[in-house]
Design an enzyme around this catalytic site. Structure first.
Site, PDB file in Angstrom:
ATOM      1  N   ASP A 159      51.652  62.448  47.188  1.00  0.00           N
ATOM      2  CA  ASP A 159      51.266  61.054  47.376  1.00  0.00           C
ATOM      3  C   ASP A 159      52.151  60.406  48.435  1.00  0.00           C
ATOM      4  OD1 ASP A 159      53.325  58.891  45.805  1.00  0.00           O
ATOM      5  OD2 ASP A 159      53.555  61.012  45.338  1.00  0.00           O
ATOM      6  N   SER A 160      51.586  59.489  49.208  1.00  0.00           N
ATOM      7  CA  SER A 160      52.316  58.712  50.211  1.00  0.00           C
ATOM      8  C   SER A 160      53.067  59.644  51.164  1.00  0.00           C
ATOM      9  CB  SER A 160      53.247  57.714  49.515  1.00  0.00           C
ATOM     10  OG  SER A 160      53.684  56.723  50.412  1.00  0.00           O
ATOM     11  N   ALA A 161      54.406  59.576  51.204  1.00  0.00           N
ATOM     12  CA  ALA A 161      55.150  60.502  52.067  1.00  0.00           C
ATOM     13  C   ALA A 161      54.884  61.944  51.671  1.00  0.00           C
ATOM     14  CB  ALA A 161      56.646  60.206  52.001  1.00  0.00           C
TER      15      ALA A 161
END
Length: 316
Positions: A159-161
């Site tokens: 998720d995200s990074a």
């Protein structure tokens, strides 16, 4: 560096997450409790921590769901947590409480990589650690993986990074000689950026991404158009090289990163890449909402889509 008499000026603060000073130091304001490995009462999933590189301290947390059929091998999912490369960890309550039900629902052995964080370890440390964790998982050296894991059915998720890391892992796997075969990749609200604001992208979100990226990766060429943060930048590696057979890209409709995520998905789908891509958008939801409120209906729907994606390639 600030002198002893001159206060160190704050150059950026993400409320409740982190504070960055002119000197380069950072305060981590977001510090969820770290939870021990063990058996999760709610799901029956067992977990344990394994150090895979004593020199760097790199470790992973393994998750093994309840074994229903001892002779049946389970897919292996390598997970990369988010946090802008600056905060969070594999053993934080945020991710431990997400991966336990993920392992149970999808019926997968999960290898959650606890990569080193910037600014103490600037990028590419997180990418290098993640690659080492992926290769370790694919080698099935651990007993859980050797006995219960099917590394021929290897998935990546983040998720995200962590979603950004998944993209980098796919390119590394393509460029490596004899790299691991990756069946599927799940990019959940992936963190991408760029110097040119896209249609529908809040200018503040683009500026924030660029600032955090340059702090986490001070040696980046091209700033926010470094191909690692902007895979659509001129000169970025061709998307047709992505080393997976299937991909799912998920975004939250009200997330400031949603326009970037959609542009990435559209570019992958339009490229000569020979895989199949799926887009999932959660209406009315923001960035990584599924971590903050996992019991809400939209989070359950997203989990169902993740499980469906993984199980789609299972033998009948």
């Amino acid at each position: 560096m600030a002198s002893e008499t001159e206060p160190d000026a704050v150059v950026f603060e993400a409320p409740a997450h982190f504070r960055i000073y002119k000197s380069g130091k950072m305060d981590r304001l977001h510090r969820p409790p770290c939870l021990p490995a063990g058996v999760d009462e709610a799901t029956g999933v067992a977990s344990k921590d394994v150090v895979i590189d004593a020199g760097t301290g790199l470790s992973v947390r393994l998750y093994l769901p309840k074994i229903q059929e001892p002779s049946k091998k389970l897919p292996v999912l390598v997970f990369f947590h988010g946090g802008g490369f600056l905060i969070e960890s594999a053993d934080s309550s945020t991710y431990h409480n997400y991966v336990n039900p993920l392992a149970a629902a999808a019926g997968v052995v999960v290898v959650s990589v606890d990569y080193r964080l910037a600014p103490e370890h600037p990028l590419p440390a997180a990418y290098d650690d993640s690659w080492a964790g992926l290769l370790w998982a694919a080698s099935a050296q651990d007993g859980w993986l050797a006995e219960h894991g099917d590394v021929s059915r290897l998935f990546l998720a983040g998720d995200s990074a962590g979603g950004n890391i998944v993209h980098d892992m796919l390119l590394r796997a393509a460029a490596s000689n004899g790299g691991p075969r990756i069946e599927g990749a799940l990019l959940l609200h992936p963190w991408f950026g760029g110097s040119t604001v896209l249609e529908g992208e809040p200018p503040a979100a683009a500026a924030l991404t660029g600032m955090i990226w340059c702090y986490a990766c001070p040696g980046a060429s091209g700033g926010a158009d470094d191909p690692r943060i902007n895979p659509l930048a001129p000169g970025a590696p061709a998307l047709e090289k992505l080393a997976c057979e299937r991909m799912l890209v998920a975004a939250g409709q009200t997330d400031g990163l949603a326009a970037r995520d959609r542009a990435y998905y559209d570019a992958v789908a339009a490229s000569p890449w020979r895989g199949t891509a799926t887009w999932v958008e959660s209406e009315g939801e923001g960035h990584v909402f599924f971590l903050e409120k996992p019991e809400c209906e939209k989070a359950k729907q997203l989990m169902d889509r993740v499980v469906e994606f993984i199980s789609a390639g299972s033998p009948a």
